[in-house]
Design an enzyme around this catalytic site. Structure first.
Site, mmCIF file in Angstrom:
data_model
loop_
_atom_site.group_PDB
_atom_site.id
_atom_site.type_symbol
_atom_site.label_atom_id
_atom_site.label_comp_id
_atom_site.label_asym_id
_atom_site.label_seq_id
_atom_site.Cartn_x
_atom_site.Cartn_y
_atom_site.Cartn_z
ATOM 1 N N GLU A 154 0.828 -1.223 0.000
ATOM 2 C CA GLU A 154 0.000 0.000 0.000
ATOM 3 C C GLU A 154 0.855 1.264 0.000
ATOM 4 O OE1 GLU A 154 -2.697 -2.675 -0.341
ATOM 5 O OE2 GLU A 154 -2.848 -0.557 -0.839
ATOM 6 N N HIS A 157 2.158 2.265 -3.302
ATOM 7 C CA HIS A 157 1.193 2.979 -4.155
ATOM 8 C C HIS A 157 1.278 4.493 -3.933
ATOM 9 C CE1 HIS A 157 -1.190 0.054 -6.347
ATOM 10 N NE2 HIS A 157 -1.492 -0.636 -5.262
HETATM 11 O O1 LIG Z 1 -3.176 -1.980 -3.283
HETATM 12 C C1 LIG Z 1 -4.028 -2.823 -2.936
HETATM 13 N N1 LIG Z 1 -4.443 -3.765 -3.772
HETATM 14 O O2 LIG Z 1 -4.044 -3.712 -5.037
HETATM 15 C C2 LIG Z 1 -5.238 -4.903 -3.338
HETATM 16 C C3 LIG Z 1 -4.354 -6.121 -3.171
HETATM 17 C C4 LIG Z 1 -3.392 -5.932 -2.010
HETATM 18 C C5 LIG Z 1 -2.559 -7.178 -1.677
HETATM 19 C C6 LIG Z 1 -1.759 -7.757 -2.856
HETATM 20 C C7 LIG Z 1 -0.520 -8.380 -2.224
HETATM 21 C C8 LIG Z 1 -0.350 -7.786 -0.867
HETATM 22 C C9 LIG Z 1 -1.496 -6.835 -0.635
HETATM 23 C C10 LIG Z 1 -5.278 -7.303 -2.958
HETATM 24 O O3 LIG Z 1 -5.937 -7.367 -1.945
HETATM 25 N N2 LIG Z 1 -5.400 -8.235 -3.946
HETATM 26 N N3 LIG Z 1 -4.638 -8.171 -5.061
HETATM 27 C C11 LIG Z 1 -5.198 -8.662 -6.337
HETATM 28 C C12 LIG Z 1 -6.291 -9.638 -6.254
HETATM 29 C C13 LIG Z 1 -6.311 -10.316 -4.954
HETATM 30 C C14 LIG Z 1 -6.345 -9.345 -3.794
HETATM 31 C C15 LIG Z 1 -6.099 -10.121 -2.531
HETATM 32 O O4 LIG Z 1 -4.981 -10.366 -2.175
HETATM 33 N N4 LIG Z 1 -7.230 -10.444 -1.899
HETATM 34 C C16 LIG Z 1 -7.316 -11.185 -0.737
HETATM 35 C C17 LIG Z 1 -6.250 -11.835 -0.160
HETATM 36 C C18 LIG Z 1 -6.471 -12.547 1.029
HETATM 37 C C19 LIG Z 1 -7.731 -12.581 1.546
HETATM 38 C C20 LIG Z 1 -8.762 -11.904 0.906
HETATM 39 N N5 LIG Z 1 -8.545 -11.221 -0.235
HETATM 40 NI NI NI Z 2 -2.260 -2.601 -5.228
#
Ligand SMILES: O=CN(O)C[C@@H](CC1CCCC1)C(=O)N1NCCC[C@H]1C(=O)Nc1ccccn1
Ligand code: NI
Length: 183
Positions: A154, A157
Site C-alpha cells: 500500500e 502505491h
Molecule cells: O493496493 C491494494 N491492492 O491492489 C489490493 C491487493 C493488495 C494485496 C496484494 C498483495 C499484498 C497486498 C489485494 O488485496 N489483492 N490483489 C489482487 C487480487 C487479490 C487481492 C487479494 O490479495 N485479496 C485477498 C487476499 C487474502 C484474503 C482476501 N482477499
Molecule cells: Ni495494489
C-alpha cells in the site's frame, strides 16, 4: 463503490500528496470509502452482489485520489479470530525495516493491475510503521510477515510504485536463501 483506476493511468505513478489535519470532510469520506471497499469486498455475499474483487488493502491513488492515505484490512488467520491489522493509514512512513527479505509464496497481484505478473516480490519481512489515523492520532508499530507485506504494497502505491516493479525481470522467482516465504 468508487471505481478502481487501472495501470496506465498516470495517477498510479505519482508521488501522492501529504494529507493535512484536521481532515477535511472530503478526506474523512475518502477514508470511509477506502475501508468500506475492503469490508464489503471481504464479505462473500456483498462481494458477489457488487461484483468486486476481494481486497486486503486499497490506496487512495487507486481510486484516483493522489493523497497519502490507504486502508488495510488483514483478514483473521483462523475462523472468527481478530484481524492482525486493520486501519486507515495516513501519511505512513516505514521508519525501520529488517535486512531480511520476505515475499508471498504466491507472488502478488493488484486491484489496479488486470494482468497476472508472476514472480516473487521481495519486500522487508519486518517493518516499523509510523502513521496517523483519521483522528490525527500518531501510531508506531512493528509488523511482520503478511501484515508487513500488505502495508509495504500500500505504501508503495503512495510513491507511484507497483508490485511488479520489484520482480526480477530475468529470474522472476529468484530468492535469496534467507528470504522468508510467506503463505
Ligand atoms: O493496493 C491494494 N491492492 O491492489 C489490493 C491487493 C493488495 C494485496 C496484494 C498483495 C499484498 C497486498 C489485494 O488485496 N489483492 N490483489 C489482487 C487480487 C487479490 C487481492 C487479494 O490479495 N485479496 C485477498 C487476499 C487474502 C484474503 C482476501 N482477499
Ligand atoms: Ni495494489
Amino acid at each position: 463503490m468508487k471505481d478502481i483506476v487501472r495501470d496506465g493511468d498516470p495517477v498510479l505513478r505519482q508521488e501522492a500528496a501529504d494529507v493535512q489535519f484536521p481532515l477535511s470532510a472530503e478526506d474523512q469520506q475518502l477514508a470511509k470509502d477506502l475501508m468500506e471497499y475492503l469490508v464489503v469486498s471481504q464479505d462473500p455475499e456483498q462481494c458477489k452482489k457488487y461484483g468486486l474483487r476481494a481486497g486486503v488493502g486499497l490506496a487512495a491513488p487507486q481510486v484516483g485520489v493522489s493523497k497519502k492515505m490507504a486502508s488495510v484490512l488483514v483478514p483473521p488467520t483462523e475462523e472468527d479470530g481478530e484481524s492482525p491489522f486493520t486501519d486507515v493509514i495516513i501519511n505512513p512512513v516505514i521508519i525501520s525495516e529488517s535486512v531480511q527479505a520476505g515475499a508471498l509464496t504466491e507472488g502478488e497481484g493488484c486491484l489496479s493491475v488486470d494482468k497476472d505478473v508472476p514472480g516473487f516480490v521481495p519486500r522487508h519481512d519486518r517493518i516499523t510503521l509510523r502513521y496517523y489515523d483519521v483522528n490525527g492520532e500518531k501510531h508506531q508499530l512493528r509488523l511482520k510477515n503478511y501484515p508487513a507485506i500488505v502495508c509495504q504494497h500500500e505504501i508503495d502505491h503512495l510513491h507511484g510504485i507497483l508490485f511488479y516493479d520489484h520482480i526480477n525481470k530475468d529470474q522472476p522467482f529468484t530468492r535469496d536463501d534467507d528470504m522468508v516465504m510467506i503463505d
